[in-house]
Enzyme design. Sequence first.
Site, short mmCIF file in Angstrom:
data_model
loop_
_atom_site.label_atom_id
_atom_site.label_comp_id
_atom_site.label_asym_id
_atom_site.label_seq_id
_atom_site.Cartn_x
_atom_site.Cartn_y
_atom_site.Cartn_z
N GLU A 1 -4.08 4.48 3.83
CA GLU A 1 -3.47 3.26 3.18
C GLU A 1 -4.10 3.07 1.95
O GLU A 1 -5.31 3.02 2.24
CB GLU A 1 -2.50 2.69 4.47
CG GLU A 1 -3.33 1.85 4.68
CD GLU A 1 -2.20 0.00 5.77
OE1 GLU A 1 -1.40 0.78 5.27
OE2 GLU A 1 -2.55 1.22 6.78
N THR B 1 0.73 -1.12 0.00
CA THR B 1 -0.09 -0.08 0.07
C THR B 1 0.92 1.12 -0.03
O THR B 1 2.35 1.65 0.26
CB THR B 1 -0.81 0.46 0.98
OG1 THR B 1 -0.16 -0.10 2.21
CG2 THR B 1 -1.85 -0.83 0.94
#
Length: 305
Positions: free
Chosen positions: A253, A205
């Site tokens: 994220e 991420t």
Amino acid sequence: MKVIRSLSEFKLEPSVVALGTFDGVHIAHKKVIEKVVKTAKEKGLQSVVYTFSNHPKELSDVETPKRLITPEQKISIIKKLGVDILIMVPFDETQLNMQAEVFLVDIVLKNINAKHIIVGYDYRFGKNAKGCVNMLKQYQAEYGYELEIIDPIRKDGILISSTLIRQHLLSGQVASANELLGRKYDIRGKVIHGKHMGRKLGFPTVNLKTDYEMSVLRPGVYMTETIIDKKVYPSVTNVGFNPTFNQTDFNIETYILDFDGDLYGETLDVLFIRFIRKEIRFDSLDALIEKIESDVQLTREFFGL
């Protein structure tokens, strides 16, 4: 579009001006601004928007609302509406303590050189917010400006407001918020190094650094779009505190589907489409991975991938 950031910077040519906080620049705000642009073209005058880089309630005793957009996003949105000049100054002690008539005469009529003023029905200004549309009506003949007041704008019978948009976002109703914004809710942030837990789980991420004032969203997992070099990538975004890993900091994220590249230091826009689920504390990493796989599959199906 010219951007003016200080009250001492300007003395304009004759203009049509919109006055307001324009918090979020939602579809009702856009109606006001679009009317300014249209009227200015008809009259051969400059189109001007006068607003603030912060929220006026920051200087009051009440809780300051979370920001819907950053100042940079506000500039970008208003520019796209075709405005000639944006005056976006800090709401400070000077603004807070300025008498309503002084603001009207010295700022709006002298500096902005307004010949035509356009405001929303509930616009207030000046010290203790004593200025209102009725005051603007009262002074109209004395100072010789035209005044136009935009009536309340509703969608499906519901009054459009920044407060309602925040309520939708805080409850995860992103689609409803997007309808009132007239665009997809967008968080802009700089990609920073995180704890690399996503990569270890098989879902690398990007972690976005944003102002905590922007944390309007309900914690949870969302279908999103991430813009990289003007290209749009479907993505899955987690907003919140990652309870499985006992994190205490607010995080945003994003797992970007079908993308592999180094984005550290880049500034990205993440557009929110749909709420998938609330944050959950998982008993094992395997259970977490299985759920992430499900989130990603739902997103792929949503985007037809």
